[in-house]
Design a protein around this motif. Structure first.
Motif, mmCIF file in Angstrom:
data_model
loop_
_atom_site.group_PDB
_atom_site.id
_atom_site.type_symbol
_atom_site.label_atom_id
_atom_site.label_comp_id
_atom_site.label_asym_id
_atom_site.label_seq_id
_atom_site.Cartn_x
_atom_site.Cartn_y
_atom_site.Cartn_z
ATOM 1 N N GLN A 231 5.467 -1.233 -7.937
ATOM 2 C CA GLN A 231 4.549 -1.549 -9.029
ATOM 3 C C GLN A 231 4.157 0.334 -9.733
ATOM 4 O O GLN A 231 3.814 1.429 -9.560
ATOM 5 N N LYS A 516 -10.018 3.997 -6.270
ATOM 6 C CA LYS A 516 -9.536 2.989 -5.047
ATOM 7 C C LYS A 516 -9.766 4.140 -3.806
ATOM 8 O O LYS A 516 -10.309 4.146 -2.954
ATOM 9 N N VAL A 520 -12.345 3.606 -0.727
ATOM 10 C CA VAL A 520 -11.904 3.189 0.162
ATOM 11 C C VAL A 520 -12.605 4.133 1.609
ATOM 12 O O VAL A 520 -13.237 3.814 2.525
ATOM 13 N N LEU A 529 -8.013 8.092 8.639
ATOM 14 C CA LEU A 529 -7.759 6.983 7.986
ATOM 15 C C LEU A 529 -7.646 8.477 6.662
ATOM 16 O O LEU A 529 -6.590 8.413 6.070
ATOM 17 N N LEU A 533 -3.982 8.381 5.105
ATOM 18 C CA LEU A 533 -3.485 8.925 3.656
ATOM 19 C C LEU A 533 -2.894 10.711 3.193
ATOM 20 O O LEU A 533 -1.878 9.998 2.388
ATOM 21 N N ARG A 541 -0.200 5.757 -2.544
ATOM 22 C CA ARG A 541 -0.905 5.175 -1.050
ATOM 23 C C ARG A 541 -1.345 3.864 -1.682
ATOM 24 O O ARG A 541 -2.292 3.188 -0.935
ATOM 25 N N LEU A 542 -1.058 3.290 -3.027
ATOM 26 C CA LEU A 542 -1.377 2.168 -3.233
ATOM 27 C C LEU A 542 -0.094 0.817 -3.191
ATOM 28 O O LEU A 542 -0.189 -0.563 -3.522
ATOM 29 N N SER A 543 1.199 1.827 -1.921
ATOM 30 C CA SER A 543 2.791 0.485 -1.856
ATOM 31 C C SER A 543 2.267 0.057 -1.023
ATOM 32 O O SER A 543 1.915 0.965 0.598
ATOM 33 N N TYR A 544 1.802 -1.524 -0.630
ATOM 34 C CA TYR A 544 1.656 -2.282 0.617
ATOM 35 C C TYR A 544 2.867 -1.784 1.414
ATOM 36 O O TYR A 544 2.406 -1.266 2.703
ATOM 37 N N GLU A 545 4.150 -1.901 0.989
ATOM 38 C CA GLU A 545 5.133 -1.475 2.202
ATOM 39 C C GLU A 545 5.222 -0.302 2.649
ATOM 40 O O GLU A 545 4.827 -0.116 4.237
ATOM 41 N N VAL A 547 2.571 2.235 3.171
ATOM 42 C CA VAL A 547 1.138 2.237 4.045
ATOM 43 C C VAL A 547 1.532 1.057 5.461
ATOM 44 O O VAL A 547 1.460 1.923 6.472
ATOM 45 N N LEU A 565 -5.040 -2.915 8.525
ATOM 46 C CA LEU A 565 -4.040 -2.677 7.939
ATOM 47 C C LEU A 565 -3.022 -3.783 8.945
ATOM 48 O O LEU A 565 -2.670 -4.791 8.233
#
Lengths: 575, 555
Positions: A231, A516, A520, A529, A533, A541-545, A547, A565
Motif C-alpha cells: 500500500q 486512524k 484507535v 498498544l 505502535l 503502522r497500517l501494514s497488516y503484515e 503489525v 490482533l
C-alpha cells in the motif's frame, strides 16, 4: 527573466515596471497603496494573526501596515525586483520587519509564527499576471504543510519498480538506498530475475515481440501484488522499468502518486512523449530544449533532476600498492568507447607529452583504436570499486560526455553524466566538457574545471599537472559540493519536496492514516498498544503484515492489544 | 448470575449449543445467559430459549479486504468486547475449540471461565474435561464418540436429555408468497396421503452432500408411490439445482429450494413428519423440532459427533473403511455416496413413517439385505450420552470393539468415574456391555500387543506418580525436588514418545496434557499433587481399557 525598470510617478515616487507593465499607479502610488490598505483593513479583526502579502512591488501597499501587524510575510519570486526594492531607502523598514518567502519556498521562519495557519492574505494584483502560480504554491504550502500536516519521512511508503537490467537498474538501487537513508519506508521490486528471459526475447524481437508485451504485463501484475500488499503512497518508476498502461491507470485510480524519472536522452528515446503525461510526476535530466518541449507538451508536474553520486558507493577508498601501480595515471579516462571519445583521445595522445602517463579504461577500447600501452585492461568492464580507485589515483580525470557521432563534443550538451558526480565524490580532479547545466551545478575553476575544445583540454592538462595543490583544492571543493548537493539522498529529498508540495491529497491520505492510529489509541486507552505502535515505523503502522508479524515476534505475557490482533488474524487465516 | 456463551461457528454448531443454554438454566435457575455469535447466524438465535441477550460480530467486517482497513475492524472488535465487559460476567463458556474463541474468552472478563482459553503467558489451556476430550479427539479423526450437544452441555457438568434440546417455532409468522404456496400445498385435499416427507439436499461441503442425481431418483420414486407428500428444501447455495428438480411435476411434490427465509424454513420444517437429509443446519433444525430424521452420513461426517441429537434418528452410512474421512481430503471415488442406493433410502423412509404396519417387516427385510451399508439408531447410554446401535444385530468387528471399549473409558472419565471402586466399575461395565451385546455379536479378539504396550506404559506412569508424590510431600529439599522433576521430565518424554506410536490410545495422553495445562497451583507441592491426579487418571484409563481388551469381565 522579466524586463525590469523604474519609472518615477507624478507624485515623485518610484514605480517598478515589469515587462512594460506598471506595478503601481504612475500618478499617486502612495495614495493608491493607502486606499488598498484601507479597504483591506475593513475585514481585519485580529492584528495578532500574521499577514501574507503576495507580491512586494515597491511596497506602497505594505508600508501602511508595518506598524499594524506583528508578523508580515512577503512572498516574492522576482529576485531582481527584491534587489531593486532593497536599494530604495524608504523601503528599508519593510526589509527590517518582514519575512520573505522566495522561490525556494523555505517556510521554516513561518512556522515559528504563532497561529501561522490562520493568516490574512493581501495580494498585489498587478503582480498576479507574472506570479500567480508561485503565489498559489506559497499559499498551498503554508496551508497544507503546517507541522500537523507535513508528513515525517517515516510515515511515507514508496515502492520502487526496478528496471530489468542495465545502468538504470543500478540507478534504481541508488534510489532505494537514498530513500532508506531519508528514513522513508521503501519496498524495492526487483525485476532483474526476468533478465535472461528478456535477453532471449530481445535477441529476436520479430519473433518474440508479443512475448515482450506479455512479460511486461506479468511484471506489472506482479508489481500490483506488491502495491496491494505494501500500500505505497508513491510508486517510483526509474527509466526503463517495466509497466503496462493498465497498471498506471490502476495506480491513479487508487490515488497512488506515480513518479517517472527519465534518465535518458530524449532525442534517442522518444517514449517520453507518452510517459510524460501518463505519470503524475515526470522528472528528467536534460536542460534547455527538453524543458521548452515539456513546457508545451507536459501536463503533469515535471522537473529537472540531474543524476548524482551514491556516496556510499562512490567514495574515497584505500588503495593497495598493487592497485595503485595498475591504476594510477597522470591523465585517464574511464568510460565506453563512443565515437566522439575515440576521436578525441586519438588526437589527445598525439598532442600531449609522451612522458604523461595516460591510461584509458572501459568497454570498446581495443588496441585497434589506441596503442596497447594506453589500455592496461583492454576493453574489460570496470567495476565500481575499480573506478573509485581510478578516479582517486588519477591526477586528471578526463570526463568527456558521449556523443553518437564522431564530433569531439556532444552538440547538444544538455545533460550532466553521472560520472561528473562520481569522480567528484571520490575526491578525483576532473576536466569535463563544458555545458550550461554543469555551470548550474558547479562553479568552474572553483570546484570543477571545464574545457570546450581539444586545445583547451591539452592546455589545462599541462597546467594542472604542474599545479598539484590547486588541483587538490578544486577536487576537494568538488567533493564537498557533491556530498552536499549532488547525492541521491539530496536528489530524492528534493523530489519528495516537490511531490509533497504538489500532492495535497497525498498529504491528506497520510494525515488520515495517522489520524486512524490516533483514533484507535484514543478508543483503547492502552499504553501497551501505544508503545507497540511507537516501535513500528509510522509508515508501516497500517501494514497488516508488519503489525501482525511484530505481534507474533513478541514475547512475554499476552497483552490485550496482542490478543485483539491475534483474534483479528484468525478471521484472516480462518484459524 | 450473568453467563456468556461464545459460539462464532455455523448454524449447525450454534443449534447444538441449545442444550447447553437449557442446562445452564437448570443448574443456575437465576442465570441470565448472553450469547455471542456471528451476525450471519443471529436469526436462528431468536428461536432459542433461555437467552437474555445476543451479541454479534458483523460478518461484513470480516471480508477479504479486512487487511486494508484492519484498524477499523480492530476498533469494532474492541467496542464489542468493551460493551461485553460492562456486563461483569460470572461465568464465561467457550465450547468451541478454536484459537478465535479462545482469544475472545481471554479478552472478555469473567469470574470463572470454562472451555478452551488463553493464559497471560500466551499459552492455551483447557478448562473443562469435556473440551479437553473434544480437543484430544480433534487429533484423532474417526474416534469421536460423543455428540457435540453432550460435550457442550458437559461444560457446566450437566447431562442433557433429548427433551432439553428444542427450538421455539414462531407460529405468528409474517405472510409471504412462499408460505402461501406451502399452505396451499399442505391443504390440498387428498385424504389418503397423510404423511409429509421433507428432503434437504446440499451441505456446507460437497463431500457431505449426497449426489443430486441420487436425491432425484429418490424423490421421483417417493412421488410416484403417491403415498407421501414430498417437500424439497434447499438454501441459496443449492439454487442451481432448483431447475433439475422442476422436471418432477406432481401434486404431491413441492420444490422450495431458495424460497424460504430462516423463520419460514423453521415453520415449514415443523409441518413435516420426517426429514431426510445430510449433515446440515436444517437437519439440526428438524432435530430440535422433534422430527424423526434419516441422516445420510457421508464423507468426513462422524455420526458420533454431529448426528441429530434425538432418539428417533436413523443413520445411513456406507459400510466402507475410509468413512469418515477428513474435511480436507480430496476423495477420488466418493464410494460412500454411491454405496447408498436411493431405493434403500426409500424403504428406510417408509420404515420410519410406519404408515402401513403390515409392511414393516418387508421394509426391514429390504434394509437388512445390503452389505454395502450400515444402519444405526440413536439412543441414550447408561451415562446419558447419545449412543448409536445398529438397526440389525451384527458382528462387532475388532476395530469396533476397541472403539466401544474406548468409548466406555471416556464415558467413565467424563462422568468422573475413573477412581470408582471395582464393584461400581463392574456394575457400570455390565450395564453398558449388556446393552451392547443385545445389538452386537461380541467376539473375542486378541489384543495381546496392545495389552503389553499398556503394561509397559503403565510402568512409566506409576514411576511418574511416585516421583510426583515425593515432590508433593517434600517441603524441605529444593535440590531433591529438582532431581525428582528431572526424573518426571525424563519419564514423561519416554512415556509420550512410546504412546505416540499407538494413535488409538494417544488421545488419552493428549487429554492428560490438556488437564496439566489447567493446573494453576501456586507452589511446587500443590502442582505435584494436581499433576499426580492427572496421571492417576491416565493410569486408570489405561487399566480399564486393558481390562476390556482382556475380556476378563466378559467372562
Amino acid at each position: 527573466m522579466n524586463n525590469l525598470s523604474i519609472q518615477v510617478a507624478k507624485d515623485g515616487n518610484p514605480v517598478p515596471i515589469i515587462d512594460g507593465f506598471q506595478i503601481h499607479s504612475l500618478y499617486h502610488p502612495e495614495k493608491e497603496g493607502k486606499n488598498i490598505v484601507e479597504k483591506f483593513l475593513q475585514n481585519i479583526e485580529d492584528y495578532n494573526r500574521p499577514l501574507l502579502v503576495l507580491g512586494i512591488g515597491f511596497a506602497y501597499h505594505i508600508l501602511p501596515l508595518i506598524d499594524k501587524f506583528d508578523h508580515i510575510w512577503i512572498a516574492e519570486n522576482n529576485k531582481e525586483l527584491i534587489e531593486l526594492a532593497k536599494k530604495q531607502e524608504f523601503l528599508q523598514v519593510v526589509f527590517k520587519k518582514c519575512v520573505f518567502i522566495t522561490e525556494e519556498l523555505d517556510l521554516t521562519p513561518i512556522y515559528k509564527t504563532p497561529n501561522y495557519e490562520i493568516f490574512y492574505e493581501l495580494v498585489l494584483r498587478s503582480e498576479l499576471r507574472f506570479e500567480e502560480n508561485f503565489f498559489n504554491r506559497v499559499k498551498q504550502k503554508i496551508t497544507l504543510t503546517n507541522k500537523n500536516f507535513i508528513p515525517e519521512n517515516n510515515q511515507i511508503r514508496v515502492l520502487v519498480n526496478s528496471p530489468i537490467y542495465g545502468g538504470s537498474f543500478t540507478t534504481a538501487k541508488y534510489i532505494e538506498s537514498a530513500l532508506k537513508n531519508l528514513k522513508i519506508n521503501v519496498r524495492f521490486v526487483d525485476n532483474s530475475s526476468a533478465d535472461s528471459l528478456l535477453q532471449k526475447y530481445l535477441s529476436d524481437i520479430t519473433k518474440y515481440s508479443n512475448l515482450i508485451d506479455k512479460l511486461t504485463d506479468l511484471l506489472s501484475d506482479s508489481l500490483w501484488n506488491d502495491v496491494l500488499d505494501f500500500q505505497p503512497h508513491i510508486v517510483f518508476f526509474p527509466a526503463q522499468s517495466p509497466f503496462s498502461d493498465s497498471l498506471v491507470t490502476s495506480l491513479k485510480k487508487a490515488e497512488i502518486v506515480t513518479v517517472y524519472w527519465f534518465v535518458e536522452d530524449f532525442r534517442r528515446f522518444s517514449y517520453w512523449q507518452q510517459v510524460c503525461n501518463q505519470f503524475d510526476y515526470f522528472f528528467m535530466i536534460q536542460k534547455g530544449e527538453f524543458e521548452k518541449i515539456l513546457q508545451r507538451k507536459c501536463n503533469s508536474v515535471w522537473g529537472w533532476f540531474p543524476m548524482a553520486a551514491e556516496n556510499n558507493t562512490h567514495r574515497r577508498v584505500s588503495v593497495s600498492n598493487e592497485d595503485n601501480k595498475l591504476f594510477n595515471a597522470d591523465v585517464s579516462f574511464m568510460g565506453a568507447a563512443y565515437p566522439n571519445r575515440i576521436n578525441f583521445f586519438k588526437q589527445l595522445i598525439l598532442n600531449i607529452d609522451r612522458s604523461v602517463n595516460f591510461k584509458i579504461w572501459g568497454t570498446g577500447w581495443s588496441n585497434q583504436i589506441l596503442p596497447q600501452e594506453y589500455i592496461p585492461l583492454n576493453d574489460n568492464r570496470i567495476s565500481i570499486e575499480q573506478s573509485n580507485i581510478i578516479y582517486q589515483t588519477t591526477k586528471i580525470n578526463i570526463n568527456l560526455h558521449s556523443a553518437m557521432n564522431d564530433n569531439l563534443f556532444d552538440i547538444y550538451g544538455d545533460f550532466v553524466n553521472p560520472r561528473t558526480f562520481e569522480i567528484a565524490a571520490c575526491g578525483g580532479f576532473q576536466l569535463v566538457d563544458d555545458r550550461e547545466s554543469i555551470r548550474e551545478l558547479f562553479e568552474p575553476d572553483k570546484d570543477i574545471v571545464v574545457f570546450s575544445s581539444l586545445e583547451e583540454a591539452i592546455d589545462k592538462i599541462k597546467y594542472y599537472l604542474t599545479n598539484e595543490s590547486l588541483r587538490k583544492k578544486i577536487a576537494n571543493a568538488g567533493r564537498e559540493k557533491v556530498l552536499k548537493f549532488h547525492t541521491y539522498d539530496y536528489r530524492l529529498k528534493n523530489m519528495l519536496s516537490v511531490i509533497l508540495e504538489n500532492s495535497p491529497k497525498l498529504i491528506q491520505k497520510i494525515n488520515n492514516e495517522n489520524q486512524k492510529i490516533q483514533d484507535v489509541l484514543k478508543l483503547c486507552q492502552d499504553n501497551d498498544l501505544e508503545t507497540f505502535l511507537n516501535n513500528i515505523e509510522p509508515g508501516l503502522r497500517l501494514s497488516y503484515e508488519k503489525v501482525i508479524n511484530e505481534v507474533y515476534k513478541s514475547s512475554g505475557s499476552l497483552k490485550n492489544y496482542e490478543a485483539f490482533l491475534m483474534l483479528l488474524d484468525t478471521f484472516v487465516t480462518g484459524d | 448470575m450473568r453467563v456468556l456463551v461464545i459460539n462464532l461457528t455455523r448454524m449447525g454448531d450454534l443449534i447444538q449449543t441449545i442444550g447447553l443454554l437449557n442446562v445452564i438454566k437448570k443448574k443456575y435457575p437465576d442465570a441470565k445467559t448472553d450469547l455471542l455469535v456471528m451476525s450471519g447466524f443471529y436469526e436462528i438465535t431468536r428461536h432459542f430459549d433461555n437467552i437474555n441477550m445476543v451479541y454479534s460480530f458483523d460478518n461484513e467486517l470480516f471480508n477479504p479486504k479486512l487487511k486494508d482497513d484492519f484498524w477499523d475492524v480492530f476498533s469494532e472488535l474492541f467496542k464489542i468486547v468493551d460493551q461485553l465487559n460492562l456486563n461483569n460476567y460470572d461465568l464465561l463458556l467457550n465450547p468451541i475449540v478454536s484459537k478465535q474463541s479462545a482469544l475472545l474468552a481471554y479478552l472478555i472478563n469473567a469470574k470463572e471461565k470454562k472451555g478452551m482459553l488463553y493464559t497471560t503467558n500466551n499459552e492455551q489451556k483447557i478448562s473443562s474435561d469435556f473440551i479437553a476430550y473434544h480437543l484430544a479427539n480433534q487429533h484423532q479423526l474417526g474416534d469421536h464418540c460423543l455428540n457435540l450437544v453432550d460435550i457442550f452441555a458437559g461444560l457446566v457438568g450437566q447431562r442433557i436429555d433429548f427433551s432439553d434440546y428444542y427450538l421455539n417455532v414462531d407460529n405468528d409468522i409474517e405472510d409471504s408468497p412462499s408460505l402461501r404456496k406451502l399452505n396451499k400445498f399442505l391443504n390440498r385435499s387428498n385424504a389418503e396421503i397423510k404423511k409429509i416427507v421433507g428432503i434437504h439436499i446440499g451441505a456446507s461441503q460437497s463431500n457431505k452432500a449426497w449426489d443430486v442425481s441420487l436425491y432425484f431418483k429418490l424423490i421421483k420414486q417417493l412421488v410416484e408411490s403417491n403415498e407421501v407428500l414430498v417437500i424439497l428444501f434447499g438454501g441459496y447455495n443449492e439454487i442451481d439445482y432448483k431447475s433439475i428438480f422442476s422436471e418432477i411435476i406432481a401434486d404431491n411434490f413441492l420444490n422450495t429450494i431458495g424460497d424460504y427465509k430462516l423463520n419460514e424454513l423453521i415453520f415449514a420444517i415443523n409441518q413435516i413428519d420426517l426429514m431426510v437429509t445430510n449433515d446440515t443446519g436444517p437437519m439440526h433444525i428438524a432435530t430440535t423440532l422433534k422430527k424423526p430424521i434419516i441422516d445420510i452420513s457421508l464423507g468426513p461426517v462422524s455420526k458420533w459427533e454431529t448426528a441429530p441429537y434425538s432418539e428417533n434418528t436413523l443413520i445411513i452410512e456406507a459400510n466402507i473403511q475410509c468413512h469418515p474421512c477428513s474435511f480436507e481430503y480430496k476423495c477420488p471415488h466418493w464410494d460412500c455416496h454411491y454405496y447408498i442406493d436411493p431405493e434403500l433410502v426409500y424403504y428406510a423412509i417408509f420404515y420410519k413413517l410406519d404408515i402401513d404396519k403390515k409392511k414393516t417387516d418387508f421394509y426391514l427385510s429390504r434394509l437388512n439385505n445390503n452389505p454395502k451399508i450400515n444402519l444405526f439408531v440413536s439412543r441414550k447410554d447408561i451415562f446419558n450420552f447419545q449412543i448409536f446401535y445398529p438397526l440389525f444385530k451384527t458382528v462387532l468387528s475388532e476395530k469396533e470393539y476397541i472403539f466401544e471399549a474406548k468409548r466406555f473409558v471416556w464415558a467413565l472419565t467424563l462422568s468422573n468415574n475413573l477412581q470408582i471402586t471395582k464393584d461400581d466399575f463392574l456394575r457400570l461395565y455390565k450395564n453398558y456391555f449388556d446393552e451392547l451385546s443385545d445389538r452386537y455379536q461380541i467376539s473375542k479378539y486378541k489384543y495381546a500387543d496392545m495389552i503389553k504396550l499398556i503394561q509397559s506404559l503403565s510402568k512409566y506412569i506409576l514411576n511418574i506418580i511416585v516421583y510426583l508424590e515425593k515432590i508433593e510431600y517434600n517441603k524441605k529439599s529444593l535440590d531433591k525436588i529438582k532431581e525428582l522433576l528431572l526424573y518426571v521430565k525424563r519419564d514423561k518424554q519416554i512415556l509420550f514418545n512410546k504412546a505416540k506410536e499407538y494413535q488409538v490410545i494417544y488421545d488419552w495422553f493428549w487429554f492428560a496434557t490438556f488437564k496439566e495445562s489447567e493446573i494453576e497451583d501456586e507452589n511446587i507441592n500443590q502442582i505435584a499433587r494436581s499433576t499426580k491426579i492427572v496421571y492417576n487418571n491416565l493410569y486408570s484409563q489405561l487399566q480399564f481399557f486393558s481390562e476390556l481388551l482382556n475380556y476378563n469381565l466378559l467372562d
